[in-house]
Design a protein around this motif. Sequence first.
Motif, short mmCIF file in Angstrom:
data_model
loop_
_atom_site.label_atom_id
_atom_site.label_comp_id
_atom_site.label_asym_id
_atom_site.label_seq_id
_atom_site.Cartn_x
_atom_site.Cartn_y
_atom_site.Cartn_z
N ARG A 143 0.84 -1.20 0.00
CA ARG A 143 0.00 0.00 0.00
C ARG A 143 0.86 1.24 0.00
NH1 ARG A 143 -1.49 3.85 3.57
NH2 ARG A 143 -0.48 2.79 5.33
N VAL A 144 0.52 2.18 -0.88
CA VAL A 144 1.09 3.52 -0.85
C VAL A 144 -0.09 4.49 -0.77
CG1 VAL A 144 2.48 5.26 -2.01
CG2 VAL A 144 3.07 2.83 -2.24
N GLY A 145 -0.16 5.26 0.32
CA GLY A 145 -1.30 6.15 0.51
C GLY A 145 -2.60 5.36 0.54
N ASN A 146 -3.53 5.73 -0.36
CA ASN A 146 -4.82 5.04 -0.44
C ASN A 146 -4.82 3.85 -1.39
OD1 ASN A 146 -6.68 6.66 1.24
ND2 ASN A 146 -6.17 8.32 -0.18
N ASP A 147 -3.72 3.65 -2.09
CA ASP A 147 -3.69 2.71 -3.21
C ASP A 147 -3.02 1.40 -2.79
OD1 ASP A 147 -3.74 1.53 -5.70
OD2 ASP A 147 -2.89 3.24 -6.75
N VAL A 148 -3.79 0.32 -2.78
CA VAL A 148 -3.28 -1.01 -2.44
C VAL A 148 -3.10 -1.81 -3.72
CG1 VAL A 148 -3.71 -3.18 -1.20
CG2 VAL A 148 -4.39 -0.99 -0.18
N ARG A 149 -1.91 -2.39 -3.90
CA ARG A 149 -1.62 -3.16 -5.11
C ARG A 149 -1.00 -4.50 -4.75
NH1 ARG A 149 -0.04 1.04 -9.96
NH2 ARG A 149 -1.64 2.59 -9.42
N GLN A 150 -1.06 -5.41 -5.69
CA GLN A 150 -0.42 -6.71 -5.57
C GLN A 150 0.82 -6.72 -6.47
OE1 GLN A 150 -1.87 -8.86 -3.35
NE2 GLN A 150 -3.39 -7.23 -3.06
N TRP A 151 1.92 -7.23 -5.96
CA TRP A 151 3.08 -7.40 -6.82
C TRP A 151 2.78 -8.48 -7.86
CZ3 TRP A 151 4.29 -7.37 -1.38
CH2 TRP A 151 5.00 -6.24 -0.96
N GLU A 152 3.22 -8.24 -9.08
CA GLU A 152 3.15 -9.23 -10.14
C GLU A 152 4.55 -9.46 -10.67
OE1 GLU A 152 0.02 -8.78 -13.15
OE2 GLU A 152 -0.73 -7.08 -11.96
N GLU A 153 4.97 -10.70 -10.72
CA GLU A 153 6.34 -10.99 -11.14
C GLU A 153 6.62 -10.39 -12.51
OE1 GLU A 153 7.06 -15.18 -10.81
OE2 GLU A 153 6.66 -15.22 -8.65
N GLY A 154 7.71 -9.62 -12.59
CA GLY A 154 8.12 -9.00 -13.84
C GLY A 154 7.41 -7.71 -14.19
N LYS A 155 6.50 -7.23 -13.33
CA LYS A 155 5.77 -6.00 -13.58
C LYS A 155 6.24 -4.92 -12.61
CE LYS A 155 3.11 -7.78 -16.79
NZ LYS A 155 3.25 -7.36 -18.20
N LEU A 156 6.85 -3.88 -13.15
CA LEU A 156 7.47 -2.84 -12.34
C LEU A 156 6.44 -1.99 -11.59
CD1 LEU A 156 10.43 -1.75 -11.93
CD2 LEU A 156 9.86 -0.03 -13.64
N LEU A 157 6.76 -1.65 -10.35
CA LEU A 157 6.02 -0.65 -9.58
C LEU A 157 6.96 0.51 -9.30
CD1 LEU A 157 4.09 -2.75 -6.90
CD2 LEU A 157 3.18 -1.78 -9.00
N ILE A 158 6.47 1.73 -9.52
CA ILE A 158 7.25 2.94 -9.27
C ILE A 158 6.40 3.84 -8.36
CG2 ILE A 158 8.43 4.92 -10.28
CD1 ILE A 158 8.63 3.35 -12.89
N PHE A 159 6.94 4.25 -7.22
CA PHE A 159 6.13 4.99 -6.25
C PHE A 159 6.96 6.01 -5.49
CE2 PHE A 159 7.94 1.41 -4.02
CZ PHE A 159 8.19 1.85 -2.74
N ASP A 160 6.26 6.91 -4.83
CA ASP A 160 6.86 7.94 -3.99
C ASP A 160 6.88 7.42 -2.55
OD1 ASP A 160 7.51 10.15 -2.45
OD2 ASP A 160 6.24 11.54 -3.58
N ASP A 161 8.06 7.11 -2.05
CA ASP A 161 8.13 6.51 -0.72
C ASP A 161 8.02 7.52 0.41
OD1 ASP A 161 10.75 7.58 -0.88
OD2 ASP A 161 11.53 6.01 0.44
N THR A 162 7.95 8.84 0.08
CA THR A 162 7.71 9.81 1.14
C THR A 162 6.23 9.92 1.48
OG1 THR A 162 7.54 11.73 -0.35
CG2 THR A 162 9.74 11.13 0.45
N ILE A 163 5.39 9.24 0.72
CA ILE A 163 3.99 9.06 1.07
C ILE A 163 3.90 7.77 1.89
CG2 ILE A 163 1.66 8.63 0.16
CD1 ILE A 163 2.45 10.29 -2.29
N GLU A 164 3.13 7.78 2.94
CA GLU A 164 3.06 6.63 3.84
C GLU A 164 2.81 5.34 3.06
OE1 GLU A 164 0.74 6.59 7.78
OE2 GLU A 164 -0.42 5.25 6.47
N HIS A 165 3.58 4.30 3.37
CA HIS A 165 3.43 3.02 2.67
C HIS A 165 3.74 1.87 3.63
CE1 HIS A 165 7.61 4.26 2.22
NE2 HIS A 165 7.95 3.00 2.00
#
Length: 265
Positions: free
Chosen positions: A203-225
């Motif tokens: 979870r980053v902020g309000n957005d919850v995601r599932q990791w998928e093998e081989g699919k990149l996630l890019i996020f702002d880690d200064t937002i609560e996660h």
Amino acid sequence: MQRAETWVATFKARIVEQREAKLIDAGLSPDARSPRFQQSLDILAGRKRIFVQEPTGYYVPELPQIQFYDPAAFAWTPALEAATGAIRDELVALLAAGGDGFRPYMTSHVDRARADANPLLDNSDWSTLFFAENGALSDDVIARCPRTWEAVNAVPLPWIASSPTVMFSLLRPGARIAPHNGMHNARLICHLPLIVPPDCGFRVGNDVRQWEEGKLLIFDDTIEHEAWNNSHEDRVVLIFDIWRPELSDRERQEIATFFANPALD
């Protein structure tokens, strides 16, 4: 007080229902709304919070408040994702050899008081193997995983005094990384999932995601996660940081100069 609170909650719920009905009548049913507009309604109704950048150290103002970035907006994404198989092979070889070099991500120091009761402090349930730790390279790990190092060096790593950090991050079954914020917002954090069993989440902020093998996630880690592994197997992702795309070359050089000078830090 309880009756008053119940009345207020009922009144608010009625307002939300009326608002929804009017939007639907106007042709804006939930499935016809843009994600951003729907999120504004969720915040207004109290279903979601407002999350903003809250770095624990250094803050660059006037940068957009984006929880997850679209990987398709980065020209280097396809090449990195295409290298997933080779990166995973190097990881699996390391793990098969006993995982030598992995250590708890959070470690205490003999010269500092143990200031928190974080269950992951000195705990291998969250373990890491660093290629680069705050800019310091691990030649041994790089030599054992040349394809991984080659792949990440094709992205805009922030080569400054305290960066980049590149690592394999292993989260064991049942482990949970508590909500937290990163140190500075001049960078974004990338996850390339390599081994992902079911029942893992991020979870980053309000957005919850599932990791998928081989699919990149890019996020702002200064937002609560936060992250969790509710499966019965290990989860491993490749983590690295990149420059914020909104920063100009001049701003990047200024920030690099700032971090290179301990008197300014």
